[in-house]
Every structure is written in C-alpha cells, then in structure tokens.
Design an enzyme around this catalytic site. Structure first.
Site, PDB file in Angstrom:
ATOM      1  N   SER A   1       0.812  -1.216   0.000  1.00 16.28           N
ATOM      2  CA  SER A   1       0.000   0.000   0.000  1.00 16.28           C
ATOM      3  C   SER A   1       0.845   1.265   0.000  1.00 16.28           C
ATOM      4  O   SER A   1       0.479   2.258  -0.639  1.00 16.28           O
ATOM      5  CB  SER A   1      -0.939  -0.001   1.206  1.00 16.28           C
ATOM      6  OG  SER A   1      -1.799  -1.116   1.180  1.00 16.28           O
TER       7      SER A   1
ATOM      8  N   HIS B   1       0.580   4.452   4.274  1.00 13.93           N
ATOM      9  CA  HIS B   1      -0.062   5.189   3.189  1.00 13.93           C
ATOM     10  C   HIS B   1       0.478   6.617   3.097  1.00 13.93           C
ATOM     11  O   HIS B   1       0.827   7.095   2.016  1.00 13.93           O
ATOM     12  CB  HIS B   1      -1.573   5.219   3.401  1.00 13.93           C
ATOM     13  CG  HIS B   1      -2.219   3.875   3.276  1.00 13.93           C
ATOM     14  ND1 HIS B   1      -3.586   3.700   3.204  1.00 13.93           N
ATOM     15  CD2 HIS B   1      -1.695   2.627   3.190  1.00 13.93           C
ATOM     16  CE1 HIS B   1      -3.878   2.421   3.089  1.00 13.93           C
ATOM     17  NE2 HIS B   1      -2.734   1.737   3.090  1.00 13.93           N
TER      18      HIS B   1
END
Length: 300
Positions: free
Chosen positions: A204, A250
């Site tokens: 991610s 993230h």
C-alpha cells in the site's frame, strides 16, 4: 529579427502565458513531452504520454539537430521502450509469487518477512526478531508481502492502473526507484509511529507513492486534476476509516512518492540526471535517518 520555430526565445502571448512555438499569438499551458516547447491545440499530436509537437513527431527538432527519433526520451528523460509496462509486470509478478509462497509455507514466512519494529519480551516472545534487532530487510520485504486475497487484489489493481502510465512517462529505472523509495518511505513512517510489536505488511505504501506521483505528473502535463484529486481523497478516507489499516504506510508512501516524482519531472533539462539522482538520494537518506532514530529510541 525573425525567430525560427522552436527557438527558446519564442515570445509570450499577450496575456503573459507562453505562446505556441509555431503560433506565438496563441496562449497555451501545454508543452511537448519531448522537447518541452509550448504547443497550442492545433499543434498537439497525441502521444503515449501527453502531447508532442509536429517537429518531434516527424523526427526532427526543427533546428538542424539530430532526429529525435534516434534518441526518444520520456518527459523525465528516460528511454522510450517497446514495452513500457515491463517493470510493472515484474513487480506484479513478484508480489503474486510471494503471496503464493505464503499460501504454501504459511504464517512462518509472514513472521520472517513482515515489518515489525521490535518483538516483545517473554512470555509473548515469538522466535524471531524485528528491525530494531538489525533486520532492516523487513522494511523492504514487507512491501511485497500479503496475506488476504482482497488485500493483494486491491494493491495489484492499483499497481497496474497507476504503474503503467507512470512507467511510460518516467522510464524504467526512474519508475523502479520511485516505487521502491515509496515503499520504503511507507515502511519507515510505520516503523517510527506504529507500536514496535505491531506487524505491518503490504504494497500500500508503494501504491500511494504511485498515486502521489500521478498527481504530480498530471499537474506537470497541465491535465485536469479533478479525477486524481477525487481518487486521492477517497483513498485517504478509506485509510482513516477502515479498521486494521496502517495509515502510516499510506502517508509515508504518498509523501515520498510525490516528492521524488516532483524532482524527476521538474528537473531542468541541462541538469536533469544530477537533480534526479540527488532527489532520490535525499529521499533515501531521510528514510535511513528515520529508521536510525527510531532504532535508537527502541534500543537506547
């Protein structure tokens, strides 16, 4: 004195915005993806990434120089290749291979490759170690590690949708550097802010880095920013509202990806390679500094 088409001294249009190199009276915010000369809608020729001017499409710079066709380059100075998605395919294959290995070997492989800052002492001790004990490789191996089918499916779709156009725009080496630095940036911020015994895994961080780089590239090419902004906002909402999401990965990947991409696509042509190398080096040094400081906190 008359100016030849393509001269760097082509005058700006009346409004102060650069004028098309062939039609100086027409304002334009778009530039050729190869030679970077301003071009108006009548002179734009659609290319795999952005637009090119008629001279570059013909294979000549318009200044008596060697044909561009003999040395095609991307907007970031990378070499144009026959398969602009090769690195994306390799990265996708590596992620899938590790996922299959996890299915075969089981949780033992996850324990050995996941990002863990520091394992808690007995009686909660698991027979392995974390980054603080010297296993820095976990910062990278965790980027290729997935357990849940939905997790790898989501990340690989993002890799394919975002990675292909970026690889075509940046070139293979620059794109690979962007991906790896984004993944490491996400791992570093997770290591710094998350609980030391909290495992983290997944691509991610690298995918968010590609998302940030896409926004930078679209701004550089003067494209409509609304689609990428909507996509970014939706992903950030998902990041902070969905349970068991390592938001640190993230955000870390997003920041590093955007910063590295900015240095790559905005580097001046005459010092492009130097600026791009320095940008990547600074990002890597920042990542190392964060990991080093966090390690001192956990072991000091």
């Amino acid at each position: 004195m008359d100016q030849e088409p393509g001269s760097p001294d082509t005058p700006a249009a009346a409004g102060g915005t650069p004028g098309c190199y062939r039609h100086p009276e027409r304002e334009t915010g778009v530039r050729c993806a190869r030679c970077e000369r301003p071009i108006c809608p009548d002179c734009m020729v659609s290319a795999s990434v952005g637009f090119q001017c008629p001279d570059c499409v013909k294979g000549t710079s318009g200044k008596g120089q060697a044909p561009y066709a003999s040395r095609p380059r991307t907007i970031a100075g990378g070499t144009v290749t026959a398969d602009p998605h090769l690195i994306s395919k390799i990265l996708l294959g590596l992620n899938l291979a590790v996922f299959v290995a996890v299915l075969v070997v089981g949780d033992r492989l996850v324990d050995e490759l996941a990002l863990v800052g520091e394992w808690p002492p007995p009686p909660y001790y698991v027979p392995t170690e974390g980054v603080a004990e010297g296993q820095w490789y976990r910062l990278l191996t965790a980027v290729f590690l997935h357990q849940a089918p939905w997790h790898i499916a989501f990340n690989m779709l993002g890799l394919w949708w975002l990675g292909g156009p970026l690889e075509a725009a940046l070139g293979r080496v620059r794109y690979l550097a962007l991906y790896l630095l984004s993944g490491l940036g996400g791992s570093a911020l997770t290591y710094w802010l998350a609980g030391p015994g909290q495992p983290s895994l997944g691509a991610s961080g690298a995918i968010f880095g590609l998302l940030g780089a896409t926004a930078v590239l679209m701004r550089r090419m003067n494209y409509d920013m609304r689609p990428v902004i909507v996509l970014l906002v939706l992903n950030l909402v998902f990041t902070f509202t969905w349970a068991n999401i390592a938001w640190q990965a993230h955000i870390g990947g997003l920041v590093v990806g955007a910063a590295v991409a900015y240095g790559m696509v905005h580097a001046p042509r005459e010092r492009r390679a130097l600026v791009q190398r320095v940008t990547c080096l600074v990002a890597l040094l920042a990542i190392v500094a964060v990991v080093w400081i966090r390690t001192l906190q956990l072991t000091g």
